[in-house]
Design an enzyme around this catalytic site. Structure first.
Site, short mmCIF file in Angstrom:
data_model
loop_
_atom_site.label_atom_id
_atom_site.label_comp_id
_atom_site.label_asym_id
_atom_site.label_seq_id
_atom_site.Cartn_x
_atom_site.Cartn_y
_atom_site.Cartn_z
N LYS A 124 5.70 8.63 -0.50
CA LYS A 124 6.60 7.59 0.01
C LYS A 124 7.94 8.23 0.32
CE LYS A 124 8.19 2.92 -1.16
NZ LYS A 124 8.16 1.85 -2.19
N ASP A 136 13.65 6.14 10.06
CA ASP A 136 13.58 7.59 9.86
C ASP A 136 12.41 8.01 8.98
OD1 ASP A 136 14.42 6.86 7.32
OD2 ASP A 136 16.43 7.72 7.52
N ARG A 187 3.17 8.13 -5.21
CA ARG A 187 2.75 6.86 -5.81
C ARG A 187 1.23 6.83 -5.97
NH1 ARG A 187 4.85 1.36 -3.15
NH2 ARG A 187 3.45 1.92 -1.43
N ASP A 263 2.84 -8.51 2.89
CA ASP A 263 2.54 -7.09 2.95
C ASP A 263 2.93 -6.37 1.66
OD1 ASP A 263 5.14 -7.81 4.35
OD2 ASP A 263 5.48 -5.68 4.00
N ASP A 273 5.38 -2.00 -4.38
CA ASP A 273 6.60 -2.00 -3.57
C ASP A 273 7.82 -2.47 -4.33
OD1 ASP A 273 5.50 -0.81 -1.36
OD2 ASP A 273 4.84 -2.69 -0.47
#
Length: 508
Positions: A124, A136, A187, A263, A273
């Site tokens: 990540k 980016d 992760r 999501d 997340d």
């Protein structure tokens, strides 16, 4: 997306992650885009989670530190890996976006852990992908350290969660509101498939894609359902139960996810997340930390109904698999979705009984729990310390010889006394020894959580001085959340007024 499957450059192969296989990358091309990590200039290993590496059967003991830094920064890619960015869509703050996808994450592959479970390994912050939408693709050190600390604390608290295997400083800046040092997180998850992954195919009318994905998820996460004639409805029911249980666990701990978009809801039932997430200090059901949640959509008390709303969106994607008859499919979905609230309430109340030291079940227990929350809200009591103090005070409160120290956490101690009298009466109906009850309560009521002001202090030390010792110390404390740790008692204290952190940020 087809023309984005092959990156312009070639991967630099290096030390391999033992046992890594392609996994999700073997699904058809429309499920993902090929994505190689972008090189970084000066990777430095900040932390390797050795206990998790052992669990994943990753024998990394013979690796040089530089090799580990190259591997977990993406500068070197395992020869057995076919790195990809996963495609998905999602409702973001209620608004549907038909294409999102991994804009700054790259799935390296999967391994089989010591328990025989398949686990994804993902980088990540590893650079741009086909789904970056002008971003980016990078991550700053702050959000990476926050996710590492909070995800590992959640695991120690017994909450289903993605895990953090490693973090690497990149040596390169990223630009948000200011110039910040960059980092990459490795992760680990049972699966990175989300409700939004199903929405991606449903939005395109790709029923075959939904079916392929559902079959993949069943085989990966719910294999006992594979042979059932009604397996897709059974899949939905399993996810409803998993999410109800997960959100109940959040509510037991005062945890606020912050961005419960579709999501960001994993089909595995894991917390995923960690962006503007936080644990509340003083209890207030309307608490919001996320800087982008301007209207409180994802406030603490809203998490259960939002979870059910998200699951309704999941059901919509599965309707063609439930039945060819639209009415019959909708009826089946509504019936299963209707089980979310009772399942949540059952799990929540079971956990609250444990937190309050109750071994038996009585009808009034729900009202007793709600009464404590109401009293905490009115009295501005600290969420974590209130429950921990109840365990410490149970001997005094159970025999009525004293009110204990919990009352001092409330701005109006008399209001707590009124509730404590009801609790004392309820405890009198319980079997068992008070000291054993206290031990049982302290085993479910943590003393240490990753408090916002502590996490921010860790981030400041890393950003301003390049000092990771505060990170190591906080991580060590919060991954033993139920232990007393006398030398670290200050970490249990809520922030002073000048230390309070009122907003958290996504980091994108």
């Amino acid at each position: 997306m087809t023309d984005l499957q092959t990156p312009a450059r070639e991967a630099v192969t290096g030390p391999s992650l033992p046992g890594l296989v392609e996994g999700y990358a073997t699904l058809p091309d429309r499920f993902h885009a090929r994505a190689l990590p972008e090189p970084v200039s000066a990777p430095m290993l900040i932390k390797l989670n050795e206990a998790l590496a052992y669990e994943l059967r990753l024998d990394l003991g013979g690796f040089a530190t530089d090799d580990l830094a190259a591997l977990f920064s993406g500068n070197a890619v395992s020869a057995s890996s076919r790195p990809i960015a996963m495609a998905y869509a999602g409702h973001q703050f209620g608004n549907f976006v038909p294409q999102l996808g991994d804009g700054r994450a790259i799935l390296l592959g999967e391994v089989t852990d010591i328990h025989g479970r398949r686990r994804d390994i993902q980088l990540k912050g590893s650079g741009q992908t086909a789904f970056s939408r002008g971003g980016d693709g990078r991550a700053a050190i702050g959000p990476v350290l926050r996710e590492y600390i909070v995800s590992e604390a959640m695991a120690a608290l017994g909450v289903p969660t993605t895990r953090s295997l490693a973090t690497v400083a990149t040596g390169d800046p990223v630009y948000r509101e200011q110039r910040l040092p960059g980092a990459i997180l490795t992760r680990v998850a049972a699966s990175h498939v989300r409700i939004g992954t199903f929405q991606y195919f449903a939005a395109r009318g790709d029923t075959d894609g939904v079916k392929i994905l559902a079959d993949h998820v069943i085989a990966r996460l719910y294999p006992a359902l594979a042979q059932g004639a009604d397996r897709y409805a059974a899949l939905f029911a399993a996810v409803v139960n998993a999410q109800a249980d997960l959100i109940a666990r959040w509510m037991h701990l005062g945890f606020i996810h912050g961005v419960m978009n579709t999501d960001n809801m994993a089909i595995s039932g894991e917390t995923i997340d960690y962006g503007p997430c936080a644990f509340m200090d003083a209890y207030d059901p309307a608490t919001v930390f996320s800087s982008i949640d301007q209207y409180g959509r994802y406030a603490f008390a809203n998490q259960p109904p939002i979870g059910q709303w998200n699951l309704a969106r999941f059901a919509e994607t599965l309707l063609p698999l439930f039945s060819e008859n639209q009415d019959a499919a909708v009826e089946r979905a509504q019936s299963i979705l209707g089980e979310f609230k009772p399942r949540f309430e059952e799990t929540f109340l079971k956990g609250m009984r444990a937190k309050l030291g109750l071994l038996t079940e009585r009808e009034e227990d729900g009202a007793l729990a709600r009464g404590l929350f109401d009293t905490m809200a009115k009295g501005g009591a600290d969420f974590t310390l209130t429950f921990r103090s109840l365990g410490d005070d149970v001997l005094a409160l159970a025999d009525g010889t004293a009110n204990g120290k919990t009352r001092a956490l409330f701005s109006d101690p008399a209001a707590f006394d009124a509730w404590a009298a009801l609790w004392r009466d309820r405890l009198a109906q319980e079997p068992g020894d008070a000291s054993a009850r206290r031990a049982a309560m302290n085993a479910v009521n943590p003393k240490y959580i990753p408090r916002n002001h502590r996490v921010e202090a860790v981030i400041a030390a890393a950003v301003d001085q390049g000092d990771y010792q505060p990170f190591e110390e906080l991580l060590a404390v919060v991954t033993k959340p139920f232990d007393e740790q006398p030398d670290m008692a200050a970490y249990a204290e809520p922030p002073q007024m000048h230390e309070r952190v009122l907003q958290t940020f996504c980091g994108t």
